[in-house]
Motif scaffolding. Sequence first.
Motif, PDB file in Angstrom:
ATOM      1  N   VAL B  12       0.872  -1.172   0.000  1.00  0.00           N
ATOM      2  CA  VAL B  12       0.000   0.000   0.000  1.00  0.00           C
ATOM      3  C   VAL B  12       0.908   1.220   0.000  1.00  0.00           C
ATOM      4  O   VAL B  12       1.853   1.302   0.794  1.00  0.00           O
ATOM      5  CB  VAL B  12      -0.924   0.034   1.246  1.00  0.00           C
ATOM      6  N   SER B  87      -3.111   1.143  -9.247  1.00  0.00           N
ATOM      7  CA  SER B  87      -3.572   0.069  -8.358  1.00  0.00           C
ATOM      8  C   SER B  87      -3.960  -1.144  -9.193  1.00  0.00           C
ATOM      9  O   SER B  87      -4.805  -1.046 -10.095  1.00  0.00           O
ATOM     10  CB  SER B  87      -4.778   0.549  -7.539  1.00  0.00           C
ATOM     11  N   THR B 112      -1.788  -1.226  -3.989  1.00  0.00           N
ATOM     12  CA  THR B 112      -2.902  -0.320  -3.732  1.00  0.00           C
ATOM     13  C   THR B 112      -2.335   1.076  -3.526  1.00  0.00           C
ATOM     14  O   THR B 112      -1.511   1.294  -2.627  1.00  0.00           O
ATOM     15  CB  THR B 112      -3.699  -0.745  -2.494  1.00  0.00           C
TER      16      THR B 112
END
Lengths: 109, 114
Positions: B12, B87, B112
């Motif tokens: 992330v 993403s 992400t």
Amino acid sequence: EDQVTQSPEALRLQEGESSSLNCSYTVSGLRGLFWYRQDPGKGPEFLFTLYSAGEEKEKERLKATLTKKESFLHITAPKPEDSATYLCAVQRGNTPLVFGKGTRLSVIA
Amino acid sequence: EPEVTQTPSHQVTQMGQEVILRCVPISNHLYFYWYRQILGQKVEFLVSFYNNEISEKSEIFDDQFSVERPDGSNFTLKIRSTKLEDSAMYFCASSKERANYGYTFGSGTRLTVV
């Protein structure tokens, strides 16, 4: 531009109910057609390569066939563990594989 | 059975940050690839790499992307300034031959961008 179209988008079968998945392609100078299996959240897993029209390959309950315009993946007496997305990809000359969108297969016990 | 290994499995990152995705291809394979799959869409080619240079790249692989084989085993994909639309699942693959040979894919890195 190379095109690969898979149908149906999704298929739901009862355990033991045989069926076929279709991959239609438009490629000038097809070098090979590839079938992959993809489980959720995983990378594609190689199943078969077909090189020329009339060729067939088998692996357990799966059989892949090839014509000049399309390939079929036949699933005989499927089991729940066959549930996955099946991807078709083509290669023209030495270019990288081009994938279709896949068919999402669900086999219900 | 030999495997293609990818790390991390999940990443992330904040928009605008740089990320590096890592891959260890199968040791006797010579051709390396990065593909990506946006959720619900098809697996798309990004770049191929052979003999320490890019052999082919897609329109997606713009100046934000770069690849490197820093040593004899690792193969990396760098995204310099990530965007929300980056993403996706990123898959590394390797192959012994350039044609007539199925690629072996890794399990992917889910990126992400927030």
